[in-house]
Design a protein around this motif. Structure first.
Motif, PDB file in Angstrom:
ATOM      1  N   ILE A   1     102.310  54.687 -52.933  1.00 24.99           N
ATOM      2  CA  ILE A   1     103.356  54.712 -51.904  1.00 24.99           C
ATOM      3  C   ILE A   1     102.834  55.496 -50.712  1.00 24.99           C
ATOM      4  N   ARG A   2     102.547  54.800 -49.636  1.00 18.91           N
ATOM      5  CA  ARG A   2     102.003  55.393 -48.415  1.00 18.91           C
ATOM      6  C   ARG A   2     103.163  55.925 -47.568  1.00 18.91           C
ATOM      7  N   VAL A   3     103.060  57.179 -47.147  1.00 16.33           N
ATOM      8  CA  VAL A   3     104.108  57.824 -46.354  1.00 16.33           C
ATOM      9  C   VAL A   3     104.090  57.289 -44.926  1.00 16.33           C
ATOM     10  N   SER A   4     105.280  56.940 -44.432  1.00 15.01           N
ATOM     11  CA  SER A   4     105.443  56.520 -43.041  1.00 15.01           C
ATOM     12  C   SER A   4     106.807  57.003 -42.569  1.00 15.01           C
ATOM     13  N   GLY A   5     107.037  56.937 -41.276  1.00 11.98           N
ATOM     14  CA  GLY A   5     108.302  57.390 -40.716  1.00 11.98           C
ATOM     15  C   GLY A   5     109.508  56.705 -41.319  1.00 11.98           C
ATOM     16  N   GLU A   6     109.358  55.439 -41.724  1.00 11.02           N
ATOM     17  CA  GLU A   6     110.502  54.732 -42.295  1.00 11.02           C
ATOM     18  C   GLU A   6     110.896  55.268 -43.669  1.00 11.02           C
ATOM     19  N   LEU A   7     110.054  56.113 -44.260  1.00  3.45           N
ATOM     20  CA  LEU A   7     110.374  56.716 -45.557  1.00  3.45           C
ATOM     21  C   LEU A   7     110.964  58.120 -45.415  1.00  3.45           C
ATOM     22  N   ASP A   8     111.294  58.530 -44.184  1.00  2.00           N
ATOM     23  CA  ASP A   8     111.855  59.864 -43.968  1.00  2.00           C
ATOM     24  C   ASP A   8     113.158  60.005 -44.759  1.00  2.00           C
ATOM     25  N   GLY A   9     113.183  60.971 -45.682  1.00  2.00           N
ATOM     26  CA  GLY A   9     114.336  61.184 -46.542  1.00  2.00           C
ATOM     27  C   GLY A   9     114.171  60.589 -47.933  1.00  2.00           C
ATOM     28  N   LEU A  10     113.007  59.985 -48.201  1.00  2.88           N
ATOM     29  CA  LEU A  10     112.742  59.356 -49.502  1.00  2.88           C
ATOM     30  C   LEU A  10     113.028  60.321 -50.648  1.00  2.88           C
ATOM     31  N   VAL A  11     113.646  59.779 -51.697  1.00  5.15           N
ATOM     32  CA  VAL A  11     113.924  60.545 -52.913  1.00  5.15           C
ATOM     33  C   VAL A  11     113.244  59.839 -54.078  1.00  5.15           C
ATOM     34  N   VAL A  12     112.438  60.588 -54.830  1.00  4.51           N
ATOM     35  CA  VAL A  12     111.827  60.059 -56.045  1.00  4.51           C
ATOM     36  C   VAL A  12     112.154  60.993 -57.202  1.00  4.51           C
ATOM     37  N   ASN A  13     112.371  60.395 -58.359  1.00  2.00           N
ATOM     38  CA  ASN A  13     112.650  61.155 -59.581  1.00  2.00           C
ATOM     39  C   ASN A  13     111.417  61.112 -60.467  1.00  2.00           C
ATOM     40  N   ILE A  14     111.111  62.260 -61.034  1.00  5.67           N
ATOM     41  CA  ILE A  14     109.929  62.378 -61.896  1.00  5.67           C
ATOM     42  C   ILE A  14     110.368  62.283 -63.352  1.00  5.67           C
ATOM     43  N   PRO A  15     109.828  61.297 -64.079  1.00  5.19           N
ATOM     44  CA  PRO A  15     110.226  61.151 -65.484  1.00  5.19           C
ATOM     45  C   PRO A  15     109.717  62.313 -66.333  1.00  5.19           C
ATOM     46  N   GLU A  16     110.383  62.521 -67.455  1.00  3.66           N
ATOM     47  CA  GLU A  16     109.893  63.520 -68.412  1.00  3.66           C
ATOM     48  C   GLU A  16     108.597  63.001 -68.995  1.00  3.66           C
ATOM     49  N   ARG A  17     107.589  63.848 -69.040  1.00  4.54           N
ATOM     50  CA  ARG A  17     106.271  63.440 -69.551  1.00  4.54           C
ATOM     51  C   ARG A  17     106.256  63.494 -71.064  1.00  4.54           C
ATOM     52  N   GLN A  18     105.539  62.566 -71.638  1.00  5.57           N
ATOM     53  CA  GLN A  18     105.371  62.518 -73.088  1.00  5.57           C
ATOM     54  C   GLN A  18     104.000  63.056 -73.447  1.00  5.57           C
ATOM     55  N   GLY A  19     103.904  63.682 -74.586  1.00 10.23           N
ATOM     56  CA  GLY A  19     102.597  64.086 -75.054  1.00 10.23           C
ATOM     57  C   GLY A  19     102.458  65.535 -75.140  1.00 10.23           C
TER      58      GLY A  19
END
Length: 106
Positions: free
Chosen positions: A88-106
């Motif tokens: 996912i390349r950052v650009s001005g149109e992504l200003d405010g982007l929210v991503v959730n990080i999954p719980e890691r396994q292992g």
């Protein structure tokens, strides 16, 4: 600068100012956001930077390319909004982007 919010699996929020042209993964690493390991360094050769793009942003971010789809097969708990943050390349149109990080396994 573009604002990205990372939400860890425990609900902790990390608000980051990201440079346009960088990737969502690079900014997570640069700001020590936990849960994004990026073992391959962003070469789309592992799935340790797997994130869930917030539903409101999925259309703007877009869908994965074929190589990314193949790598997502190795991620745990893949969902319709799953992406590798190195792709996912950052650009001005992504200003405010929210991503959730999954719980890691292992």
């Amino acid at each position: 600068m573009t604002k990205i919010t990372y939400i860890a699996h425990d609900g902790t929020r990390f608000d980051v100012d990201a440079a346009n042209g960088s990737t969502v993964m690079e900014n997570a690493i640069r700001h020590s956001v936990p849960g994004i390991e990026a073992e391959c360094g962003g070469a789309c050769a592992c799935a340790t930077c797997h994130v869930y793009v917030d539903e409101a942003w999925s259309a703007v971010v877009g869908t994965p390319e074929a190589m990314e789809e193949d790598m997502l097969d190795f991620a745990f708990d893949v969902r319709p909004t799953s992406r590798l943050s190195c792709q996912i390349r950052v650009s001005g149109e992504l200003d405010g982007l929210v991503v959730n990080i999954p719980e890691r396994q292992g």
